[in-house]
Design an enzyme around this catalytic site. Structure first.
Site, short mmCIF file in Angstrom:
data_model
loop_
_atom_site.label_atom_id
_atom_site.label_comp_id
_atom_site.label_asym_id
_atom_site.label_seq_id
_atom_site.Cartn_x
_atom_site.Cartn_y
_atom_site.Cartn_z
N LEU A 57 0.89 -1.16 0.00
CA LEU A 57 0.00 0.00 0.00
C LEU A 57 0.92 1.22 0.00
CD1 LEU A 57 -2.87 0.35 2.66
CD2 LEU A 57 -2.16 2.07 1.04
N SER A 58 0.74 2.11 -0.96
CA SER A 58 1.64 3.27 -1.08
C SER A 58 1.56 4.19 0.13
CB SER A 58 1.30 4.08 -2.33
OG SER A 58 1.24 3.24 -3.44
#
Ligand code: SAH
Length: 216
Positions: free
Chosen positions: A63-64
């Site tokens: 997940l960025s």
């Protein structure tokens, strides 16, 4: 007496405050306030949900960082009152999809790993908004039936801009993607204008690679 707020709410409040200090569009900051990031990651990692860090989501994907997602979303809103249809390539955890439901009329999101799609789907359903459609598929092909899109956001880096994405972009629309370049990556903005395609280099990037085919 002051109301006691839970730790996640406090941490989310701090995250949004930090984003507002980084020239993030206030509509994007508001979406970060509406969507609970800790609902999109494994409970064991929830205590890190509001740090500005990349988090693992399984299947070797991540997940960025919130600041990077906020930057991408600010770009697609730049100069626009409203976004109608948006294509997201790489549903992953579903977190960015949930943010997008607050920023456009409908999000179409594609994920190539079925195991991730299957986890994201119930989490998105629980998040509230219903203006999204998910699909397991190869994002390189885009989602032609749902286009044209006002914006396309990629969370995985291809080596070159896929032609299907440019074709499915509405006139005046923009595409934000990380592009593999040498050993690194660059975040790039592609605008579809009456005068042609305009590509702008934005910043350094560090995303997972965009891969072909479907897994699972
Ligand atoms: N926006 C996501 C980020 C997930 S990481 C989130 O908020 O969690 C990027 C995702 O892109 C991964 O889940 C990866 O499986 C997916 N991906 C990579 N190549 C793809 C492709 N060609 N089509 C669809 N999804 C792809």
């Amino acid at each position: 007496m002051a109301l006691s707020r839970d730790a996640n709410t406090e941490a989310r409040h701090r995250l949004v405050g930090g984003l507002l200090g980084q020239q993030v569009d206030p509509r994007v900051a508001d979406a970060f306030w509406q969507v609970k990031r800790h609902h999109f990651i494994e409970p064991a990692l929830a205590f890190r949900a509001y740090e500005d860090v990349t988090l693992p989501i399984g299947h070797q994907q991540t997940l960025s960082r919130p600041s990077v997602v906020a930057r991408q979303l600010t770009e697609i809103l730049r100069g626009r009152k409203r976004l109608r249809y948006v294509l997201e390539v790489g549903t992953g955890s579903g977190y960015q999809t949930a943010l997008l439901t607050h920023l456009c009329t409908r999000v179409y999101s594609i994920e190539r790993i079925r195991g991730l799609h299957d986890i994201a789907e119930p989490r998105l359903a629980a998040a509230g908004n219903r203006n999204y459609r998910l699909r397991v598929g190869d994002g390189f092909k885009g989602w032609a039936e749902a286009g044209p899109f006002d914006a396309i956001v990629a969370a995985a880096a291809p080596a070159a801009v896929p032609q299907a994405w440019i074709d499915q972009l509405a006139m005046g629309g923009c595409l934000i993607l990380p592009l593999a370049r040498g050993a690194g990556q660059r975040m790039v903005r592609v605008d579809k204008t009456e005068d042609g395609i305009v590509q702008t280099d934005l910043t350094e990037a560090s995303f997972v690679p965009c891969l072909r085919g479907v897994v699972g």
